[in-house]
Enzyme design. Structure first.
Site, short mmCIF file in Angstrom:
data_model
loop_
_atom_site.label_atom_id
_atom_site.label_comp_id
_atom_site.label_asym_id
_atom_site.label_seq_id
_atom_site.Cartn_x
_atom_site.Cartn_y
_atom_site.Cartn_z
N HIS A 47 0.84 -1.20 0.00
CA HIS A 47 0.00 0.00 0.00
C HIS A 47 0.87 1.25 0.00
CE1 HIS A 47 -3.85 2.00 0.56
NE2 HIS A 47 -3.16 2.91 1.22
N ASP A 101 -14.52 3.27 7.74
CA ASP A 101 -13.56 4.15 7.07
C ASP A 101 -14.20 4.93 5.92
OD1 ASP A 101 -10.83 5.17 6.58
OD2 ASP A 101 -11.12 4.16 4.66
N ARG A 154 -13.59 13.30 7.07
CA ARG A 154 -12.27 13.94 7.27
C ARG A 154 -11.93 14.84 6.09
NH1 ARG A 154 -8.70 9.10 7.45
NH2 ARG A 154 -6.98 10.59 7.51
N SER A 181 -7.04 4.44 9.18
CA SER A 181 -7.78 4.31 7.92
C SER A 181 -7.13 3.26 7.02
CB SER A 181 -7.81 5.69 7.24
OG SER A 181 -8.19 5.59 5.91
N LYS A 218 -8.15 -1.23 6.70
CA LYS A 218 -8.51 -1.86 5.42
C LYS A 218 -7.54 -2.98 5.09
CE LYS A 218 -8.62 2.32 3.67
NZ LYS A 218 -8.76 3.59 3.02
N1 URA Z 1 -5.38 6.81 2.27
C1 URA Z 1 -6.35 6.24 3.03
O1 URA Z 1 -6.91 5.22 2.68
N2 URA Z 1 -6.66 6.86 4.19
C2 URA Z 1 -6.06 7.98 4.62
O2 URA Z 1 -6.39 8.47 5.68
C3 URA Z 1 -5.06 8.55 3.82
C4 URA Z 1 -4.74 7.94 2.64
#
Ligand code: URA
Length: 434
Positions: free
Chosen positions: A82, A161, A168, A183, A187
């Site tokens: 990621h 999220d 946010r 966040s 995931k």
């Molecule tokens: N990517 C995400 O999935 N969440 C964040 O808070 C920032 C970048």
């Protein structure tokens, strides 16, 4: 327990308990806690911060707010990757087939983008016919048979999220290390892989502009991954200028293809080899990251990574030309070139400004509902440190709406800064956190 007390407690800098954090996430996901109270708590968190323990509890609560994917039917150590987000970041399209070609099973769920360009899923959809939605059984079978599948992440993964990130985004509370960590990691942990390689971006085009902040974010993410029993390594990488030359969905797919064929920009190739080397190492197909690097390089040099990419694209319905063994992407109707008005060395090629200009060509969404122009975007012809003569082409802007191409052209002019002296070389890989 009540939200008002919790907001006050955090506003005063006190520590929230695991139960309080669970109460907030579960109530907000169900719609029992309203946006205005959630927004107030987010802002209190933004100013007062969360402890590492609170961040762990928040991640855990968010991870369990939706489906948990079971990948146990897939043989081997599944490795996920990621990036915290950057301009021109198409690394998944390159590292996933490299790692898969080296025997690491990749069962990856990716998102769409809201912002500069699309996410990996939007990029893949610029390949004609490519299917990003597979039934769970097909997804698992494909990884068992060819070692690689990338599909769209459903809203049921870390359901909290989806709502919280949207909130946010409109309350100026995105760039907080604990909120970013919870966040992303919620995931990743719900998506079921055994190991995670993180690319934490640092620089003017990233959430974390300073190295100290990026290191804090990387350490937090690695410690949360490890506490959840996953092998986790973070690589902090530069995001002052866009990665590679292409920004925009099909332009990035083409650049990923060029890189897999050994003909891509050197910064992309180097970063992908480093990310893949760690994926191969944690996937236990190499004894060390250095050995993983050697295997990744071989996969590029022998063409096995590109063949794996074509196999993956074809298996998910993407059209691969039988004659040329290649993929053709739709070109944009309009293009316009930006020429240098002065000469010198490029001191800055500002990632954020290029990202915004690219978004305005139609390559990125401004609201969730927008449709993306998959062939729109920007191709850079010069990068930081390059010598430029007056009148040389700095960038080409593509799109299917002439007005949008012109708007991006105007915005792009500001993104380049010249210097008479050659600037110091920026190192792309800044630090590895294990
Ligand atoms: N990517 C995400 O999935 N969440 C964040 O808070 C920032 C970048």
């Amino acid at each position: 327990m009540n939200m008002n007390d919790m907001i006050l407690k955090k506003r005063e800098g006190k520590t929230l308990t695991r139960e309080e954090i669970q109460f907030f996430i579960s109530g907000y996901t169900k719609g029992v806690i309203p946006d205005y109270q959630a927004a107030a708590l987010l802002m209190a968190i933004f100013f007062q911060k969360l402890t590492d323990e609170e961040t762990f509890y928040l991640t855990e609560a968010m991870q369990h707010s939706g489906d948990i994917i079971d990948l146990s039917a897939i043989k081997g150590i599944k490795v996920d990757k990621h990036s915290t987000g950057g301009v021109g970041d198409k690394t998944t399209l390159i590292v996933a087939p490299i790692a898969a070609a080296c025997g690491v099973p990749i069962a990856k769920m990716s998102g769409r983008g809201l912002g500069f360009t699309g996410g990996t899923i939007d990029k893949l959809e610029s390949i004609p016919g490519f299917r990003t939605v597979l039934e769970p059984e097909e997804f698992v079978n494909q990884v068992n048979e060819i070692g690689l599948s990338v599909i769209g992440q459903t809203a049921h993964i870390a359901a909290a999220d989806k709502k919280l990130y949207a909130l946010r985004d409109v309350t100026a509370t995105v760039d907080n290390a604990s909120l970013i960590t919870s966040s992303i990691m919620s995931k990743k942990l719900a998506a079921g892989s055994d190991a995670i390689i993180l690319d934490v971006k640092c620089g003017k085009g990233a959430f974390m502009e300073e190295m100290e902040e990026a290191e804090h974010l990387a350490n937090l993410m690695v410690s949360i991954g490890k506490s959840a029993g996953k092998k986790t390594i973070a690589i902090i990488t530069d995001m002052n200028q866009p990665l590679g030359n292409a920004v925009g969905n099909s332009l990035e797919v083409q650049e990923a293809i060029n890189t897999l064929k050994g003909d891509g920009p050197k910064d992309i190739e180097e970063l992908c080899l480093r990310l893949a080397s760690y994926m191969i190492f944690v996937g236990e197909k190499a004894d060390s990251p250095e050995h993983g690097y050697q295997l990744a390089q071989e996969a590029l040099d022998t063409g096995s990574a590109y063949r794996k990419f074509l196999e993956f694209v074809e298996r998910q319905g993407g059209i691969v030309s039988k004659e040329h063994g290649d993929i053709s992407l739709s070109p944009a109707a309009y293009e316009s070139k930006l020429f240098a008005k002065e000469e010198g060395y490029l001191l800055e090629v500002e990632a954020k400004k290029i990202g915004v200009a690219s978004q305005h060509t139609g390559a990125g969404r401004e609201t969730k509902e927008d449709t993306i122009d998959l062939s729109a975007g920007i191709l850079l012809h010069k990068k930081i440190g390059d010598a430029v003569k007056k009148g040389e082409c700095l960038a080409t802007v593509y799109g299917n709406r002439e007005d949008k191409v012109q708007r991006a052209m105007t915005e792009l002019e500001d993104a380049f800064t010249f210097s008479k002296k050659m600037p110091r070389k920026i190192s792309l890989i800044k630090k590895i956190i294990e």
